[in-house]
Scaffold this motif. Structure first.
Motif, short mmCIF file in Angstrom:
data_model
loop_
_atom_site.label_atom_id
_atom_site.label_comp_id
_atom_site.label_asym_id
_atom_site.label_seq_id
_atom_site.Cartn_x
_atom_site.Cartn_y
_atom_site.Cartn_z
N LEU A 109 49.41 99.19 -30.06
CA LEU A 109 48.13 99.20 -29.36
C LEU A 109 47.36 100.48 -29.65
O LEU A 109 46.13 100.48 -29.78
CB LEU A 109 48.34 99.03 -27.86
CG LEU A 109 48.88 97.67 -27.41
CD1 LEU A 109 49.06 97.62 -25.89
CD2 LEU A 109 47.95 96.55 -27.86
N GLY A 110 48.09 101.59 -29.75
CA GLY A 110 47.45 102.86 -30.07
C GLY A 110 46.78 102.83 -31.43
O GLY A 110 45.68 103.34 -31.61
N PHE A 111 47.44 102.21 -32.41
CA PHE A 111 46.86 102.11 -33.75
C PHE A 111 45.57 101.29 -33.73
O PHE A 111 44.54 101.71 -34.28
CB PHE A 111 47.87 101.47 -34.72
CG PHE A 111 47.30 101.18 -36.08
CD1 PHE A 111 47.24 102.18 -37.05
CD2 PHE A 111 46.82 99.92 -36.40
CE1 PHE A 111 46.71 101.93 -38.31
CE2 PHE A 111 46.29 99.65 -37.66
CZ PHE A 111 46.24 100.66 -38.61
N LEU A 131 54.15 98.41 -38.05
CA LEU A 131 53.97 99.56 -37.17
C LEU A 131 55.19 99.78 -36.29
O LEU A 131 55.67 100.92 -36.15
CB LEU A 131 52.72 99.35 -36.30
CG LEU A 131 51.37 99.37 -37.02
CD1 LEU A 131 50.26 98.85 -36.12
CD2 LEU A 131 51.04 100.79 -37.50
N ALA A 132 55.69 98.70 -35.70
CA ALA A 132 56.86 98.83 -34.83
C ALA A 132 58.07 99.31 -35.61
O ALA A 132 58.86 100.14 -35.10
CB ALA A 132 57.15 97.48 -34.16
N PHE A 133 58.25 98.83 -36.83
CA PHE A 133 59.38 99.25 -37.66
C PHE A 133 59.34 100.75 -37.92
O PHE A 133 60.38 101.41 -38.02
CB PHE A 133 59.35 98.48 -38.98
CG PHE A 133 60.44 98.87 -39.95
CD1 PHE A 133 61.74 98.42 -39.77
CD2 PHE A 133 60.16 99.72 -41.02
CE1 PHE A 133 62.75 98.79 -40.65
CE2 PHE A 133 61.16 100.08 -41.91
CZ PHE A 133 62.46 99.62 -41.72
N ASN A 134 58.13 101.29 -38.03
CA ASN A 134 57.97 102.71 -38.31
C ASN A 134 57.70 103.53 -37.04
O ASN A 134 57.30 104.69 -37.14
CB ASN A 134 56.84 102.92 -39.32
CG ASN A 134 57.20 102.43 -40.70
OD1 ASN A 134 57.92 103.07 -41.44
ND2 ASN A 134 56.70 101.24 -41.06
N THR A 175 48.82 105.64 -42.80
CA THR A 175 49.43 106.14 -41.57
C THR A 175 50.95 106.01 -41.62
O THR A 175 51.68 106.93 -41.21
CB THR A 175 48.88 105.38 -40.36
OG1 THR A 175 47.45 105.47 -40.33
CG2 THR A 175 49.43 105.93 -39.06
N VAL A 176 51.43 104.89 -42.13
CA VAL A 176 52.88 104.67 -42.23
C VAL A 176 53.53 105.69 -43.16
O VAL A 176 54.56 106.30 -42.83
CB VAL A 176 53.17 103.23 -42.71
CG1 VAL A 176 54.62 103.09 -43.15
CG2 VAL A 176 52.85 102.24 -41.60
#
Length: 443
Positions: free
Chosen positions: A269-271, A261-264, A415-416
């Motif tokens: 936390l939102g996810f 998630l951070a990479f994208n 999502t990604v």
């Protein structure tokens, strides 16, 4: 009552209701377990255990009954609507790539946890429980299951006094894709069919939301049943294996997925705030396919993934994307069995574990099940298939965590891909910041 005295939305929203269901289920489960202990002669447990089991089974059945019509309507509609989305083929390839990426890192986590914790060393599990499995994974199963047995993808099993019907999700997916493509090729002549399918999908979504709203009740019943009947005594001999499994699954949820998630540039936390109802429902139902309608609903209306893409990615993920069952579990279980039998694995065998986990989930999609995936891994490594029987006692306990990881990973991959392709609806994502209950409501 004025607004200042009302509870905040986070305390009354859908996610809070699911948490309340979990807590109530735990309490009822412990009460049912005590009642069972006081009535050892009862064939099916106490009245409370039977009630919890009946309500939980009914809820899972309600979810599963929506899967075939949802797959058909959503996939046919999405194929037609993908004409409006640029680079549809690129989206499909990107989806498979991100499935493989998260599977790769998940199996690495599983291998590392098994090597550090060595769950098969010093275990007190009885060797006599070793037994060959009833179903064995095959590298040809995927190709075989791509070919539908009939138009509806139905399978019939003849019992001693009844006939049970089931459907092949992968076959139904293929049928729906073919019909969607054919409708596009047919042009204007297929417009009435596509309008009917889209209208049918909207009706299915309304019914689905009615079922989703029952999730707190279903959650309480399912977790109560788990506590009362899933054989926690088995932890005495396989506790180290269960602990290793849950550590591996936790590392995927808390390290691998946040890293992706951070990479994208997707808020971590939102996810998790948005996907929590799906994760918790996967945990208690133990059915990625049963939760699939909910996963798709939340992916669209809380993550901002367009329906045209989510209708393709989520059904595909529910049949082939299983980081818990197809990556973490076979890695830890295979190493456990090797350690139990005193077999030293070579570097090549560790590489084979990675290969099977990244590729093999699709190969076992037609026969599904983490046990089948494990047999594919063991047969590829040359390890005794009878080792599968050693782990069956704790299967329900670890299956809850595996399924939670599965459904979370399915939503994450969609999502990604949507984010990277510039398709994510930022407004939908922002609106979900205040809670998902209203956003996933039928409209």
């Amino acid at each position: 009552m004025n607004n200042s005295s009302r509870l905040p939305r986070w305390a009354t929203g859908f996610g809070a209701q699911v948490i309340a269901g979990l807590i109530i289920g735990l309490i009822l489960g412990f009460i049912a377990a005590n009642l069972d202990a006081s009535q050892p002669d009862a064939d099916n447990g106490s009245w409370l255990t039977q009630l919890l089991g009946g309500v939980g089974s009914a809820y899972v059945q309600l979810l599963k009954v929506m899967v075939p019509p949802l797959i058909f309507a959503a996939v046919v509609t999405s194929v037609a609507n993908l004409r409006k989305v640029a680079n549809a083929a690129s989206l499909a390839i990107s989806t498979l790539v991100w499935f493989a990426i998260t599977a790769f890192f998940s199996v690495i986590v599983g291998i590392l946890v098994a090597l550090v914790m060595r769950p098969g060393v010093g275990t007190t599990v009885d060797a006599s429980t070793a037994a060959d499995p009833s179903r064995v994974g095959s590298w040809t199963a995927f190709l075989q299951q791509l070919v539908p047995a009939n138009f509806l993808g139905l399978n019939a099993n003849l019992g001693s006094d009844s006939v049970s019907l089931s459907f092949g999700a992968l076959q139904l997916l293929v049928i729906s894709l073919a019909l969607g493509i054919a409708a596009v090729k047919a042009g204007e002549a297929a417009d009435p069919f596509l309008r009917f399918t889209e209208s049918f999908l909207k009706v299915i979504q309304v019914v689905l939301w009615w079922i989703i709203r029952l999730a707190p009740v279903g959650t309480a019943a399912l977790i109560g049943t788990a506590v009362a009947t899933y054989g926690w005594d088995a932890l005495s001999s396989l506790g180290k294996f269960v602990l290793a499994m849950y550590i591996g699954l936790a590392l995927v949820i808390l390290v691998v997925y946040p890293g992706v998630l951070a990479f994208n540039r997707i808020p971590v936390l939102g996810f998790y705030k948005r996907i929590w109802p799906v994760t918790s429902l996967g945990f208690v139902t133990r059915s990625s396919m049963g939760v699939m309608p909910v996963t798709q609903r939340f992916t669209e209306r809380a993550m901002g993934v367009p329906r045209e893409y989510a209708s393709f990615a989520i059904p595909l993920g529910a049949t082939t994307k299983m980081d818990g069952c197809a990556s973490v579990y076979p890695a830890i279980a295979a190493i456990f069995i090797a350690q139990f039998y005193g077999i030293d694995l070579s570097l090549t065998q560790y590489l084979l574990i990675i290969f099977v986990s990244v590729i093999g989930s699709a190969a076992t999609a037609g026969t599904t099940g983490a046990t089948v995936m494990l047999t594919l891994t063991l047969s590829t490594l040359g390890l005794p298939l009878a080792g599968v029987g050693l782990l069956l006692a704790v299967e329900p306990i670890i299956d809850m965590g595996r399924t939670a990881v599965n459904v979370t990973g399915q939503a994450l991959a969609a999502t990604v891909v949507a984010k990277r392709a510039g398709l994510q609806d930022q407004q939908v994502w922002d609106d979900a910041e205040q809670g998902v209950a209203e956003l996933v409501d039928a409209r």
